[in-house]
Design an enzyme around this catalytic site. Structure first.
Site, PDB file in Angstrom:
ATOM      1  N   LEU A  13       0.828  -1.211   0.000  1.00 49.91           N
ATOM      2  CA  LEU A  13       0.000   0.000   0.000  1.00 49.91           C
ATOM      3  C   LEU A  13       0.857   1.253   0.000  1.00 49.91           C
ATOM      4  O   LEU A  13       0.467   2.288  -0.549  1.00 49.91           O
ATOM      5  CB  LEU A  13      -0.941   0.001   1.214  1.00 49.91           C
ATOM      6  CG  LEU A  13      -1.923  -1.169   1.289  1.00 49.91           C
ATOM      7  CD1 LEU A  13      -2.910  -0.966   2.435  1.00 49.91           C
ATOM      8  CD2 LEU A  13      -2.671  -1.344  -0.023  1.00 49.91           C
ATOM      9  N   ASP A  33      10.777   3.878   5.407  1.00 46.63           N
ATOM     10  CA  ASP A  33      10.620   2.434   5.571  1.00 46.63           C
ATOM     11  C   ASP A  33      11.949   1.914   6.123  1.00 46.63           C
ATOM     12  O   ASP A  33      12.975   2.604   6.042  1.00 46.63           O
ATOM     13  CB  ASP A  33      10.307   1.753   4.221  1.00 46.63           C
ATOM     14  CG  ASP A  33       9.585   0.421   4.394  1.00 46.63           C
ATOM     15  OD1 ASP A  33       8.368   0.351   4.077  1.00 46.63           O
ATOM     16  OD2 ASP A  33      10.218  -0.553   4.862  1.00 46.63           O
ATOM     17  N   ALA A  35      13.076  -0.756   4.757  1.00 47.51           N
ATOM     18  CA  ALA A  35      13.596  -1.265   3.475  1.00 47.51           C
ATOM     19  C   ALA A  35      14.017  -0.102   2.579  1.00 47.51           C
ATOM     20  O   ALA A  35      13.606   1.037   2.784  1.00 47.51           O
ATOM     21  CB  ALA A  35      12.514  -2.099   2.789  1.00 47.51           C
ATOM     22  N   ASP A  50      14.129   2.506  11.179  1.00 53.74           N
ATOM     23  CA  ASP A  50      13.505   1.379  11.871  1.00 53.74           C
ATOM     24  C   ASP A  50      12.535   1.942  12.914  1.00 53.74           C
ATOM     25  O   ASP A  50      12.940   2.704  13.794  1.00 53.74           O
ATOM     26  CB  ASP A  50      14.593   0.534  12.548  1.00 53.74           C
ATOM     27  CG  ASP A  50      14.039  -0.697  13.242  1.00 53.74           C
ATOM     28  OD1 ASP A  50      12.790  -0.847  13.322  1.00 53.74           O
ATOM     29  OD2 ASP A  50      14.859  -1.509  13.717  1.00 53.74           O
ATOM     30  N   GLY A  71       3.629   1.487   8.261  1.00 54.05           N
ATOM     31  CA  GLY A  71       4.792   0.620   8.503  1.00 54.05           C
ATOM     32  C   GLY A  71       4.531  -0.416   9.579  1.00 54.05           C
ATOM     33  O   GLY A  71       3.775  -0.184  10.519  1.00 54.05           O
ATOM     34  N   ASN A 111      -8.723  -5.241   9.865  1.00 58.78           N
ATOM     35  CA  ASN A 111      -9.934  -6.007  10.194  1.00 58.78           C
ATOM     36  C   ASN A 111      -9.622  -7.146  11.163  1.00 58.78           C
ATOM     37  O   ASN A 111     -10.537  -7.685  11.784  1.00 58.78           O
ATOM     38  CB  ASN A 111     -10.584  -6.534   8.906  1.00 58.78           C
ATOM     39  CG  ASN A 111      -9.781  -7.645   8.253  1.00 58.78           C
ATOM     40  OD1 ASN A 111      -9.941  -8.819   8.572  1.00 58.78           O
ATOM     41  ND2 ASN A 111      -8.890  -7.305   7.330  1.00 58.78           N
ATOM     42  N   TYR A 135      -1.044 -10.587  15.546  1.00 57.50           N
ATOM     43  CA  TYR A 135      -1.039  -9.410  14.662  1.00 57.50           C
ATOM     44  C   TYR A 135      -2.273  -8.542  14.938  1.00 57.50           C
ATOM     45  O   TYR A 135      -2.165  -7.314  15.115  1.00 57.50           O
ATOM     46  CB  TYR A 135      -1.011  -9.909  13.212  1.00 57.50           C
ATOM     47  CG  TYR A 135      -1.389  -8.889  12.173  1.00 57.50           C
ATOM     48  CD1 TYR A 135      -0.591  -7.770  11.944  1.00 57.50           C
ATOM     49  CD2 TYR A 135      -2.543  -9.049  11.397  1.00 57.50           C
ATOM     50  CE1 TYR A 135      -0.952  -6.840  10.964  1.00 57.50           C
ATOM     51  CE2 TYR A 135      -2.898  -8.128  10.432  1.00 57.50           C
ATOM     52  CZ  TYR A 135      -2.101  -7.019  10.224  1.00 57.50           C
ATOM     53  OH  TYR A 135      -2.447  -6.099   9.271  1.00 57.50           O
ATOM     54  N   LYS A 139      -2.660  -4.600  16.511  1.00 53.55           N
ATOM     55  CA  LYS A 139      -3.404  -3.487  15.905  1.00 53.55           C
ATOM     56  C   LYS A 139      -4.393  -2.910  16.923  1.00 53.55           C
ATOM     57  O   LYS A 139      -4.638  -1.705  16.953  1.00 53.55           O
ATOM     58  CB  LYS A 139      -4.132  -3.950  14.645  1.00 53.55           C
ATOM     59  CG  LYS A 139      -3.192  -4.320  13.500  1.00 53.55           C
ATOM     60  CD  LYS A 139      -2.442  -3.105  12.970  1.00 53.55           C
ATOM     61  CE  LYS A 139      -1.627  -3.413  11.734  1.00 53.55           C
ATOM     62  NZ  LYS A 139      -0.901  -2.255  11.206  1.00 53.55           N
ATOM     63  N   SER A 164      -9.316  -5.687   2.843  1.00 59.60           N
ATOM     64  CA  SER A 164      -8.325  -6.321   1.966  1.00 59.60           C
ATOM     65  C   SER A 164      -8.079  -5.370   0.806  1.00 59.60           C
ATOM     66  O   SER A 164      -8.918  -5.276  -0.106  1.00 59.60           O
ATOM     67  CB  SER A 164      -8.852  -7.649   1.425  1.00 59.60           C
ATOM     68  OG  SER A 164      -9.306  -8.472   2.482  1.00 59.60           O
TER      69      SER A 164
HETATM   70  P1  NAI Z   1       3.418  -4.523   3.667  1.00 57.57           P
HETATM   71  O1  NAI Z   1       3.883  -5.638   4.517  1.00 57.57           O
HETATM   72  O2  NAI Z   1       3.506  -4.675   2.195  1.00 57.57           O
HETATM   73  O3  NAI Z   1       4.202  -3.185   4.070  1.00 57.57           O
HETATM   74  C1  NAI Z   1       4.619  -2.902   5.384  1.00 57.57           C
HETATM   75  C2  NAI Z   1       5.906  -2.133   5.308  1.00 57.57           C
HETATM   76  O4  NAI Z   1       6.356  -1.860   6.648  1.00 57.57           O
HETATM   77  C3  NAI Z   1       7.054  -2.885   4.602  1.00 57.57           C
HETATM   78  O5  NAI Z   1       7.561  -2.137   3.525  1.00 57.57           O
HETATM   79  C4  NAI Z   1       8.078  -3.099   5.692  1.00 57.57           C
HETATM   80  O6  NAI Z   1       9.428  -3.024   5.222  1.00 57.57           O
HETATM   81  C5  NAI Z   1       7.761  -1.975   6.673  1.00 57.57           C
HETATM   82  N1  NAI Z   1       8.249  -2.296   8.006  1.00 57.57           N
HETATM   83  C6  NAI Z   1       8.132  -3.483   8.668  1.00 57.57           C
HETATM   84  N2  NAI Z   1       8.785  -3.419   9.830  1.00 57.57           N
HETATM   85  C7  NAI Z   1       9.321  -2.179   9.932  1.00 57.57           C
HETATM   86  C8  NAI Z   1      10.127  -1.532  10.885  1.00 57.57           C
HETATM   87  N3  NAI Z   1      10.521  -2.155  12.015  1.00 57.57           N
HETATM   88  N4  NAI Z   1      10.509  -0.265  10.654  1.00 57.57           N
HETATM   89  C9  NAI Z   1      10.123   0.381   9.527  1.00 57.57           C
HETATM   90  N5  NAI Z   1       9.371  -0.183   8.552  1.00 57.57           N
HETATM   91  C10 NAI Z   1       8.975  -1.460   8.755  1.00 57.57           C
HETATM   92  O7  NAI Z   1       1.921  -4.198   4.113  1.00 57.57           O
HETATM   93  P2  NAI Z   1       0.770  -3.466   3.291  1.00 57.57           P
HETATM   94  O8  NAI Z   1      -0.106  -4.472   2.685  1.00 57.57           O
HETATM   95  O9  NAI Z   1       1.349  -2.406   2.458  1.00 57.57           O
HETATM   96  O10 NAI Z   1      -0.066  -2.805   4.490  1.00 57.57           O
HETATM   97  C11 NAI Z   1       0.262  -1.521   4.980  1.00 57.57           C
HETATM   98  C12 NAI Z   1      -0.352  -1.374   6.360  1.00 57.57           C
HETATM   99  O11 NAI Z   1      -1.756  -1.553   6.267  1.00 57.57           O
HETATM  100  C13 NAI Z   1       0.167  -2.395   7.367  1.00 57.57           C
HETATM  101  O12 NAI Z   1       0.283  -1.756   8.625  1.00 57.57           O
HETATM  102  C14 NAI Z   1      -0.929  -3.429   7.420  1.00 57.57           C
HETATM  103  O13 NAI Z   1      -0.994  -4.052   8.680  1.00 57.57           O
HETATM  104  C15 NAI Z   1      -2.164  -2.595   7.136  1.00 57.57           C
HETATM  105  N6  NAI Z   1      -3.221  -3.376   6.498  1.00 57.57           N
HETATM  106  C16 NAI Z   1      -3.101  -3.718   5.174  1.00 57.57           C
HETATM  107  C17 NAI Z   1      -4.108  -4.449   4.570  1.00 57.57           C
HETATM  108  C18 NAI Z   1      -4.088  -4.788   3.109  1.00 57.57           C
HETATM  109  O14 NAI Z   1      -5.072  -5.321   2.624  1.00 57.57           O
HETATM  110  N7  NAI Z   1      -3.008  -4.506   2.377  1.00 57.57           N
HETATM  111  C19 NAI Z   1      -5.274  -4.912   5.340  1.00 57.57           C
HETATM  112  C20 NAI Z   1      -5.269  -4.495   6.728  1.00 57.57           C
HETATM  113  C21 NAI Z   1      -4.273  -3.751   7.259  1.00 57.57           C
HETATM  114  C1  15L Z   2      -4.423  -7.682   6.698  1.00 54.43           C
HETATM  115  O1  15L Z   2      -4.411  -7.121   7.798  1.00 54.43           O
HETATM  116  C2  15L Z   2      -3.179  -7.932   5.942  1.00 54.43           C
HETATM  117  O2  15L Z   2      -2.238  -6.898   6.118  1.00 54.43           O
HETATM  118  C3  15L Z   2      -3.424  -8.155   4.455  1.00 54.43           C
HETATM  119  O3  15L Z   2      -2.244  -8.716   3.885  1.00 54.43           O
HETATM  120  C4  15L Z   2      -4.621  -9.072   4.223  1.00 54.43           C
HETATM  121  O4  15L Z   2      -4.354 -10.323   4.742  1.00 54.43           O
HETATM  122  C5  15L Z   2      -5.840  -8.479   4.900  1.00 54.43           C
HETATM  123  O5  15L Z   2      -5.589  -8.211   6.265  1.00 54.43           O
HETATM  124  C6  15L Z   2      -7.069  -9.373   4.812  1.00 54.43           C
HETATM  125  O6  15L Z   2      -7.698  -9.625   5.833  1.00 54.43           O
HETATM  126  O7  15L Z   2      -7.412  -9.755   3.691  1.00 54.43           O
END
Ligand code: NAI
Ligand code: 15L
Length: 267
Positions: A13, A33, A35, A50, A71, A111, A135, A139, A164
């Site tokens: 995202l 990030d 990364a 970090d 993050g 969620n 996890y 949250k 999602s």
């Molecule tokens: P993702 O896993 O692709 O991105 C998370 C980012 O956080 C990564 O780039 C990672 O390097 C960074 N990160 C992890 N540990 C870190 C640290 N210690 N310090 C700094 N950066 C760190 O996740 P995504 O899908 O982009 O989701 C973004 C956010 O939205 C997350 O917090 C996730 O829990 C939340 N979320 C996402 C959903 C989805 O459908 N994509 C659904 C529900 C929640």
């Molecule tokens: C989340 O919280 C995760 O970050 C994402 O990768 C999906 O698994 C999403 O929930 C989901 O419930 O589909």
């Protein structure tokens, strides 16, 4: 000109929002990030950091007006990984924000905070948390921290319980939980722009026909999703998916997160 910090900018995202918010008029974007994020594009600053390092976070947040916090660990993981990125990390974010005078934070919740409610239960922002994983618990902690920092320090927060958010639903469950990238972007912009945000819990979900979540308690924000998962219902993979209504992954809103065992146990 206001400065917005986007954490988790290298993630799924984060990459989407980095592109879409970069040229937002009147906004300077700082992306971060753990990364590698590559070189800064025009209109942005890049800071690798970090979340678990408070000193680095204080530097990261310096000069920032508002934060979108994506993050952290985004799926089930070991307690140690969740502790550093999601528990220590979100505390460091809020504490750095307090010390540096940040006014508003969008916290990417999930969620999975409510994943152990059954699918036939309609939820709103006042429904009890029922996390389906460590996890999800992390949250829930982030949401409580956001509540505390608003009540005590007046830092406004929106906790977005994202469903999602992917280009399209990956399974039949996601017909109910899908959040399009356009709706996600509009939601992020709206919570940063609204005159008064206060503390809000918002379900980050598109206007899907199947629906478990109701956003009437955050209607004052003025965000309404425009997309719907319905256009994907006849996708072959979804039509052919075999489901058992008594499988915990189908019974509970959190899907496989609710159905899977405890991460620390041998699988
Ligand atoms: P993702 O896993 O692709 O991105 C998370 C980012 O956080 C990564 O780039 C990672 O390097 C960074 N990160 C992890 N540990 C870190 C640290 N210690 N310090 C700094 N950066 C760190 O996740 P995504 O899908 O982009 O989701 C973004 C956010 O939205 C997350 O917090 C996730 O829990 C939340 N979320 C996402 C959903 C989805 O459908 N994509 C659904 C529900 C929640
Ligand atoms: C989340 O919280 C995760 O970050 C994402 O990768 C999906 O698994 C999403 O929930 C989901 O419930 O589909």
């Amino acid at each position: 000109m206001s400065r917005i910090l986007l954490t988790g900018a290298a993630g799924g995202l984060g990459q989407v929002l980095r592109k879409r918010l970069r040229n937002w008029p009147g906004v300077k974007l700082r992306v971060s990030d753990i990364a590698d994020l590559g070189a800064a594009e025009e209109g942005e600053e890049v800071v690798q950091c970090d979340l678990a390092d408070l000193g680095a976070m204080l530097t990261l947040v310096d000069g920032v007006d508002q934060i979108i916090h994506l993050g952290g660990v985004s799926v089930e993981d070991t307690f140690d990984n969740i502790l550093n990125a999601n528990l220590r990390g979100v505390y460091n974010l809020y504490e750095a924000a307090r010390q540096k005078g940040v006014s508003r934070i969008v916290f990417a919740s999930s969620n999975h905070v409510i994943g152990f409610h059954t699918r036939e239960t309609q939820l709103d922002a006042s429904s009890p948390m029922r996390p389906d994983s460590l996890y999800g618990v992390s949250k829930g902690y982030g949401e409580l921290l956001a509540r505390y920092y608003f009540d005590k320090f007046k830092i406004e927060s929106a906790c977005i319980r994202i469903g999602s958010s992917f280009p399209k639903p990956r399974n039949r469950r996601m017909l109910a939980t899908w959040l399009s990238y356009d709706d996600l972007t509009a939601l992020m912009k709206r919570v940063l722009e609204v005159d008064r945000l206060g503390f809000a819990i918002v379900y980050g979900v598109s206007a899907n026909k199947e629906c478990w979540w109701d956003n009437h308690l955050s209607a004052y924000i003025g965000w309404e999703p425009e997309d719907s998962s319905e256009i994907f219902r006849s996708d072959e993979a979804l039509v052919n998916e075999v489901v058992d209504p008594f499988d915990p992954a189908i019974e509970f809103q959190g899907g496989t997160f609710a159905a899977s065992g405890h991460f620390e146990d041998p699988q």
